[in-house]
Design a protein around this motif. Structure first.
Motif, PDB file in Angstrom:
ATOM      1  N   PHE A  41       0.813  -1.211   0.000  1.00 22.53           N
ATOM      2  CA  PHE A  41       0.000   0.000   0.000  1.00 22.53           C
ATOM      3  C   PHE A  41       0.849   1.265   0.000  1.00 22.53           C
ATOM      4  N   SER A  42       2.060   1.184   0.534  1.00 21.82           N
ATOM      5  CA  SER A  42       2.971   2.322   0.399  1.00 21.82           C
ATOM      6  C   SER A  42       3.319   2.542  -1.071  1.00 21.82           C
ATOM      7  N   MET A  43       3.460   1.456  -1.805  1.00 29.27           N
ATOM      8  CA  MET A  43       3.733   1.564  -3.235  1.00 29.27           C
ATOM      9  C   MET A  43       2.554   2.213  -3.962  1.00 29.27           C
ATOM     10  N   ILE A  44       1.330   1.790  -3.631  1.00 27.06           N
ATOM     11  CA  ILE A  44       0.133   2.387  -4.236  1.00 27.06           C
ATOM     12  C   ILE A  44       0.092   3.884  -3.953  1.00 27.06           C
ATOM     13  N   ASN A  45       0.329   4.255  -2.700  1.00 31.44           N
ATOM     14  CA  ASN A  45       0.284   5.666  -2.308  1.00 31.44           C
ATOM     15  C   ASN A  45       1.423   6.470  -2.917  1.00 31.44           C
ATOM     16  N   TYR A  46       2.563   5.815  -3.106  1.00 29.00           N
ATOM     17  CA  TYR A  46       3.698   6.489  -3.748  1.00 29.00           C
ATOM     18  C   TYR A  46       3.313   6.929  -5.159  1.00 29.00           C
ATOM     19  N   HIS A  47       2.709   6.029  -5.903  1.00 30.60           N
ATOM     20  CA  HIS A  47       2.321   6.353  -7.279  1.00 30.60           C
ATOM     21  C   HIS A  47       1.192   7.378  -7.307  1.00 30.60           C
ATOM     22  N   LEU A  48       0.272   7.312  -6.343  1.00 27.38           N
ATOM     23  CA  LEU A  48      -0.788   8.321  -6.266  1.00 27.38           C
ATOM     24  C   LEU A  48      -0.189   9.696  -5.984  1.00 27.38           C
ATOM     25  N   LEU A  49       0.777   9.751  -5.070  1.00 31.90           N
ATOM     26  CA  LEU A  49       1.437  11.014  -4.750  1.00 31.90           C
ATOM     27  C   LEU A  49       2.086  11.610  -5.993  1.00 31.90           C
ATOM     28  N   LYS A  50       2.701  10.778  -6.802  1.00 30.67           N
ATOM     29  CA  LYS A  50       3.338  11.249  -8.026  1.00 30.67           C
ATOM     30  C   LYS A  50       2.317  11.724  -9.058  1.00 30.67           C
ATOM     31  N   CYS A  51       1.089  11.241  -8.951  1.00 29.19           N
ATOM     32  CA  CYS A  51       0.013  11.725  -9.828  1.00 29.19           C
ATOM     33  C   CYS A  51      -0.539  13.066  -9.340  1.00 29.19           C
ATOM     34  N   ILE A  52      -0.571  13.232  -8.004  1.00 30.11           N
ATOM     35  CA  ILE A  52      -1.108  14.460  -7.431  1.00 30.11           C
ATOM     36  C   ILE A  52      -0.200  15.650  -7.723  1.00 30.11           C
ATOM     37  N   GLU A  53       1.112  15.409  -7.796  1.00 33.38           N
ATOM     38  CA  GLU A  53       2.073  16.507  -7.985  1.00 33.38           C
ATOM     39  C   GLU A  53       1.783  17.345  -9.228  1.00 33.38           C
ATOM     40  N   PRO A  54       1.591  16.743 -10.416  1.00 34.39           N
ATOM     41  CA  PRO A  54       1.269  17.584 -11.583  1.00 34.39           C
ATOM     42  C   PRO A  54      -0.074  18.276 -11.465  1.00 34.39           C
ATOM     43  N   TYR A  55      -1.032  17.646 -10.758  1.00 32.19           N
ATOM     44  CA  TYR A  55      -2.324  18.294 -10.543  1.00 32.19           C
ATOM     45  C   TYR A  55      -2.148  19.593  -9.761  1.00 32.19           C
ATOM     46  N   LEU A  56      -1.387  19.541  -8.675  1.00 35.26           N
ATOM     47  CA  LEU A  56      -1.207  20.716  -7.824  1.00 35.26           C
ATOM     48  C   LEU A  56      -0.500  21.850  -8.552  1.00 35.26           C
ATOM     49  N   LYS A  57       0.298  21.514  -9.557  1.00 32.86           N
ATOM     50  CA  LYS A  57       1.011  22.541 -10.311  1.00 32.86           C
ATOM     51  C   LYS A  57       0.098  23.262 -11.304  1.00 32.86           C
ATOM     52  N   GLN A  58      -0.934  22.579 -11.803  1.00 27.97           N
ATOM     53  CA  GLN A  58      -1.719  23.158 -12.886  1.00 27.97           C
ATOM     54  C   GLN A  58      -3.188  23.391 -12.544  1.00 27.97           C
ATOM     55  N   CYS A  59      -3.619  23.040 -11.312  1.00 25.33           N
ATOM     56  CA  CYS A  59      -5.046  23.162 -10.984  1.00 25.33           C
ATOM     57  C   CYS A  59      -5.483  24.624 -10.946  1.00 25.33           C
ATOM     58  N   GLU A  60      -6.754  24.839 -11.256  1.00 23.95           N
ATOM     59  CA  GLU A  60      -7.364  26.165 -11.212  1.00 23.95           C
ATOM     60  C   GLU A  60      -8.697  26.068 -10.476  1.00 23.95           C
ATOM     61  N   THR A  61      -9.102  27.148  -9.822  1.00 21.54           N
ATOM     62  CA  THR A  61     -10.362  27.178  -9.082  1.00 21.54           C
ATOM     63  C   THR A  61     -11.540  26.800  -9.982  1.00 21.54           C
ATOM     64  N   SER A  62     -12.470  26.033  -9.436  1.00 23.13           N
ATOM     65  CA  SER A  62     -13.680  25.584 -10.147  1.00 23.13           C
ATOM     66  C   SER A  62     -13.349  24.712 -11.353  1.00 23.13           C
ATOM     67  N   THR A  63     -12.264  23.953 -11.239  1.00 22.47           N
ATOM     68  CA  THR A  63     -11.906  22.997 -12.286  1.00 22.47           C
ATOM     69  C   THR A  63     -11.903  21.598 -11.679  1.00 22.47           C
ATOM     70  N   ILE A  64     -12.445  20.634 -12.410  1.00 24.07           N
ATOM     71  CA  ILE A  64     -12.439  19.242 -11.982  1.00 24.07           C
ATOM     72  C   ILE A  64     -11.401  18.492 -12.803  1.00 24.07           C
ATOM     73  N   THR A  65     -10.537  17.758 -12.134  1.00 26.92           N
ATOM     74  CA  THR A  65      -9.480  17.011 -12.816  1.00 26.92           C
ATOM     75  C   THR A  65      -9.662  15.528 -12.578  1.00 26.92           C
ATOM     76  N   ASN A  66      -9.673  14.773 -13.655  1.00 24.68           N
ATOM     77  CA  ASN A  66      -9.728  13.313 -13.581  1.00 24.68           C
ATOM     78  C   ASN A  66      -8.301  12.783 -13.647  1.00 24.68           C
ATOM     79  N   ILE A  67      -7.834  12.200 -12.566  1.00 25.10           N
ATOM     80  CA  ILE A  67      -6.505  11.585 -12.542  1.00 25.10           C
ATOM     81  C   ILE A  67      -6.671  10.086 -12.743  1.00 25.10           C
ATOM     82  N   ILE A  68      -6.016   9.583 -13.767  1.00 24.82           N
ATOM     83  CA  ILE A  68      -6.003   8.142 -14.012  1.00 24.82           C
ATOM     84  C   ILE A  68      -4.608   7.652 -13.646  1.00 24.82           C
TER      85      ILE A  68
END
Length: 407
Positions: A41-68
């Motif tokens: 599960f640490s491995m699962i969370n590691y990969h999720l964390l790496k997916c969240i990083e680009p989201y946090l760099k490009q997110c904008e208010t009132s925008t929905i982002t689908n992370i696959i």
């Protein structure tokens, strides 16, 4: 106050849908560290964390982002406020069960040991399956309520489900993605979509049709499943929501919007083939444009809007200037002056025209008798109905109906 609403929403959603719902801030992710080669599960969370990083760099208010994620699981994140660092995430979930033919490519892609296959199978069995359109609709509603932003949110996608061989880092992979034309294509698509919605908002059928012909909506831009019919239905349901919002901003009352959008939702779900579904886009666009053109009240003052809506929804009643004025809280004389100023006609003239327009639709679409139609439009005096109809149309209701049969 907003935090209380967010916390309440999070708890309520957690009890209503079988998917994990979390409210988070950027610093909470920044402080997390996971080792990809430690426990499962640490491995699962590691990969999720790496997916969240680009989201946090490009997110904008009132925008929905689908992370696959690289594990083909979905997370939908609503950026409630970029300035206040408020985010709501729903996930993980899948739309379709993950089968062995996907598990082994994932293992190979991430260079995992084969003994991870059993753990992955158990993991996928614990992941809820839910329609992504439902998740998008939930977050859209939350966004509208919390941010008071009635514009439909945009849907971005960060798809990391197909990664290069692990001789490069996630950061390099995301950087390479940024160098491609993907974001330019996304910008162009959203600009084209906004233009189409603006034409629907204004009830401009011709321009809306031309815009759709120039930039048709593609299933590849919406949540993907293996079922092409389901894909197209999801796309049309999303379009139905966007078109409804556009007509709402065009000044159409929700009672008309709910009726039309409900009919389209049923028609979409009942369609059995791609051939039928692919013909619905332009029909939906036309219907929403016509609705806006017929029922938009955006050009009128708030008081006159209220008066018009009361008249439109009570056309079968005994409407008088006094009853309409009482409804909106004005004196009959003052409302009459406002009405004349904004519509160019007096209230009774408008009511009678609305009644005759409604009767024309009933003559076209029903087999009701002339007397029954008169009752439905608030004119139970048949002689008076005939007089008004002939004055407005030039012929009697009976002659009009006969002319329809001869066409």
């Amino acid at each position: 106050m907003q935090l209380d609403i967010i916390n309440f929403t999070t708890k309520l959603l957690s009890k209503c849908i079988p998917v994990k719902v979390q409210h988070f801030k950027k610093f909470q992710w920044d402080s997390l560290t996971f080792e990809k080669d430690s426990d499962f599960f640490s491995m699962i969370n590691y990969h999720l964390l790496k997916c969240i990083e680009p989201y946090l760099k490009q997110c904008e208010t009132s925008t929905i982002t689908n992370i696959i994620t690289p594990f083909n699981t979905n997370h939908y994140i609503l950026c409630i406020s970029k300035e206040e660092d408020e985010h709501l995430v729903i996930g993980p979930f899948v739309e379709d069960p993950i089968t062995d033919d996907l598990i082994y490519p994932i293992i190979n892609n991430l260079k995992l040991n084969l003994d991870h296959s059993a753990k992955l199978k158990l993991y996928y069995q614990s992941i809820p399956s839910i329609d992504a359109t439902t998740v998008f609709e939930i977050l859209s509603t939350i966004n509208e309520y919390i941010t008071n932003n009635q514009l439909p949110p945009r849907l971005n996608t960060i798809d990391l489900s197909i990664l290069p061989k692990q001789d490069s880092s996630y950061d390099l992979f995301v950087e390479n993605m940024n160098r491609t034309s993907m974001y330019k294509e996304l910008e162009d698509r959203y600009a084209a979509e906004d233009k189409l919605l603006s034409y629907i908002k204004n009830g401009d059928i011709i321009l809306a049709q031309k815009q759709f012909a120039k930039y048709p909506i593609s299933c590849s831009e919406i949540i993907r499943t293996k079922d092409s019919v389901r894909n197209t239905k999801n796309l049309l349901l999303t379009a139905n929501t966007l078109f409804r919002k556009a007509a709402y901003f065009g000044g159409v009352h929700p009672i008309y919007l709910d009726e039309l959008s409900g009919k389209w939702a049923i028609k979409i779900e009942q369609a059995l083939s791609l051939e039928v579904l692919n013909n619905l886009h332009i029909q939906m666009i036309n219907s929403y444009c016509l609705l806006t053109k017929e029922h938009s009240l955006s050009q009128y003052s708030e008081i006159v809007k209220q008066a018009l809506m009361f008249i439109n929804l009570n056309i079968s009643s005994n409407l008088t200037v006094k009853s309409v004025a009482h409804e909106v809280g004005l004196s009959p004389d003052y409302l009459t002056r406002l009405f004349k100023k904004e519509l160019g006609v007096n209230i009774i003239t408008y009511i009678n025209k609305k009644r005759i327009d409604t009767s024309i639709e009933l003559l076209k679409s029903t087999n009701l008798s002339i007397e029954e139609i008169g009752d439905l439009i608030g004119l139970n005096n048949t002689s008076y109905f005939y007089t008004l109809f002939k004055k407005e149309v030039g012929i009697s209701p009976k002659q009009y109906r006969n002319s329809l049969k001869s066409k």
